[in-house]
Motif scaffolding. Structure first.
Motif, PDB file in Angstrom:
ATOM      1  N   TYR A  62       0.832  -1.206   0.000  1.00  0.00           N
ATOM      2  CA  TYR A  62       0.000   0.000   0.000  1.00  0.00           C
ATOM      3  C   TYR A  62       0.866   1.256   0.000  1.00  0.00           C
ATOM      4  O   TYR A  62       0.564   2.232  -0.696  1.00  0.00           O
ATOM      5  N   MET A  66       0.726   4.461  -2.433  1.00  0.00           N
ATOM      6  CA  MET A  66       0.297   5.743  -1.874  1.00  0.00           C
ATOM      7  C   MET A  66       1.313   6.865  -2.075  1.00  0.00           C
ATOM      8  O   MET A  66       0.922   8.007  -2.314  1.00  0.00           O
ATOM      9  N   VAL A  69       0.989   8.762  -5.328  1.00  0.00           N
ATOM     10  CA  VAL A  69      -0.339   9.374  -5.369  1.00  0.00           C
ATOM     11  C   VAL A  69      -0.344  10.616  -4.477  1.00  0.00           C
ATOM     12  O   VAL A  69      -0.852  11.676  -4.863  1.00  0.00           O
ATOM     13  N   VAL A  74      -2.863  14.224  -4.124  1.00  0.00           N
ATOM     14  CA  VAL A  74      -4.105  13.594  -3.676  1.00  0.00           C
ATOM     15  C   VAL A  74      -4.095  13.599  -2.142  1.00  0.00           C
ATOM     16  O   VAL A  74      -3.092  13.227  -1.534  1.00  0.00           O
ATOM     17  N   PRO A  75      -5.182  14.031  -1.506  1.00  0.00           N
ATOM     18  CA  PRO A  75      -5.237  14.031  -0.042  1.00  0.00           C
ATOM     19  C   PRO A  75      -5.041  12.623   0.533  1.00  0.00           C
ATOM     20  O   PRO A  75      -5.399  11.626  -0.099  1.00  0.00           O
ATOM     21  N   ARG A  77      -6.501  10.760   2.833  1.00  0.00           N
ATOM     22  CA  ARG A  77      -7.665   9.864   2.932  1.00  0.00           C
ATOM     23  C   ARG A  77      -8.005   9.249   1.574  1.00  0.00           C
ATOM     24  O   ARG A  77      -8.287   8.057   1.464  1.00  0.00           O
ATOM     25  N   ARG A  78      -7.942  10.065   0.537  1.00  0.00           N
ATOM     26  CA  ARG A  78      -8.239   9.558  -0.806  1.00  0.00           C
ATOM     27  C   ARG A  78      -7.118   8.637  -1.308  1.00  0.00           C
ATOM     28  O   ARG A  78      -7.375   7.636  -1.981  1.00  0.00           O
ATOM     29  N   ALA A  79      -5.867   8.991  -0.974  1.00  0.00           N
ATOM     30  CA  ALA A  79      -4.729   8.156  -1.381  1.00  0.00           C
ATOM     31  C   ALA A  79      -4.823   6.768  -0.745  1.00  0.00           C
ATOM     32  O   ALA A  79      -4.513   5.765  -1.388  1.00  0.00           O
ATOM     33  N   GLY A  81      -7.617   5.276   0.037  1.00  0.00           N
ATOM     34  CA  GLY A  81      -8.671   4.609  -0.729  1.00  0.00           C
ATOM     35  C   GLY A  81      -8.179   4.095  -2.066  1.00  0.00           C
ATOM     36  O   GLY A  81      -8.534   2.991  -2.493  1.00  0.00           O
ATOM     37  N   VAL A  82      -7.351   4.891  -2.731  1.00  0.00           N
ATOM     38  CA  VAL A  82      -6.770   4.473  -4.017  1.00  0.00           C
ATOM     39  C   VAL A  82      -5.909   3.227  -3.816  1.00  0.00           C
ATOM     40  O   VAL A  82      -6.017   2.256  -4.564  1.00  0.00           O
ATOM     41  N   HIS A 153      -6.013   8.588 -11.107  1.00  0.00           N
ATOM     42  CA  HIS A 153      -5.593   9.694 -10.245  1.00  0.00           C
ATOM     43  C   HIS A 153      -4.337  10.390 -10.751  1.00  0.00           C
ATOM     44  O   HIS A 153      -3.779  11.230 -10.062  1.00  0.00           O
TER      45      HIS A 153
END
Length: 156
Positions: A62, A66, A69, A74-75, A77-79, A81-82, A153
């Motif tokens: 992960y 991340m 990203v 990318v914030p 929290r969103r990273a 999720g990605v 992204h």
């Protein structure tokens, strides 16, 4: 699964699947090797050894997704999720296969860091896991999942 590969998100070619799986393998291998080395050095049980290795494989897998990203703005929290969407299935398949392989090799989990069996079974387990996971990643990419999620992204 890598953020910097120049493939279109809809590119479900074998080359893209191999690249995505190599990225996954990198994170899994770091976690798997580190976990097995630590567990062996600390004399942990077989189950503890496998749990530690799997947890570290997911953490490193992960993280490798991340970081680029996050660098792209990318914030967090969103990273996260990605990374979860991009890597969970791939890492899970890779971990199931490589740990299953090591469990199937007689004496592999009882070997020490100085034993060729320790390193040989670990390396071979990762090779087998890679071969099994490439078609899984290809199927995910073809459906806009896995590696394709990261590309969404990055403007690929």
């Amino acid at each position: 699964m890598t953020a910097h590969v120049g493939h279109d998100a809809r590119d479900a070619s074998w080359g893209t699947a191999v690249t995505a799986t190599l990225h996954c393998l990198t994170g899994c291998a770091i976690g798997e090797v580190l976990g097995m080395v630590l567990a062996t050095a600390l004399g942990l049980t077989d189950l503890s050894s496998i749990v530690l290795s799997v947890v570290l494989a997911f953490v490193f897998g992960y993280s490798l997704t991340m970081l680029p990203v996050l660098r792209d703005g990318v914030p967090l929290r969103r990273a996260v999720g990605v990374a979860l969407a991009a890597d969970t299935v791939s890492i899970a398949v890779m971990e199931l296969v490589d740990n299953g392989f090591v469990l199937a090799v007689p004496g592999a989990l009882d070997s020490t860091l100085a034993d060729a069996l320790f390193w040989g079974s670990l390396v071979l387990s990762l090779v087998v896991a890679f071969v099994v996971t490439v078609p899984v990643n290809r199927a995910l990419i073809a459906r806009g999942r896995g590696h394709a999620v990261v590309h969404a992204h990055h403007g690929h």
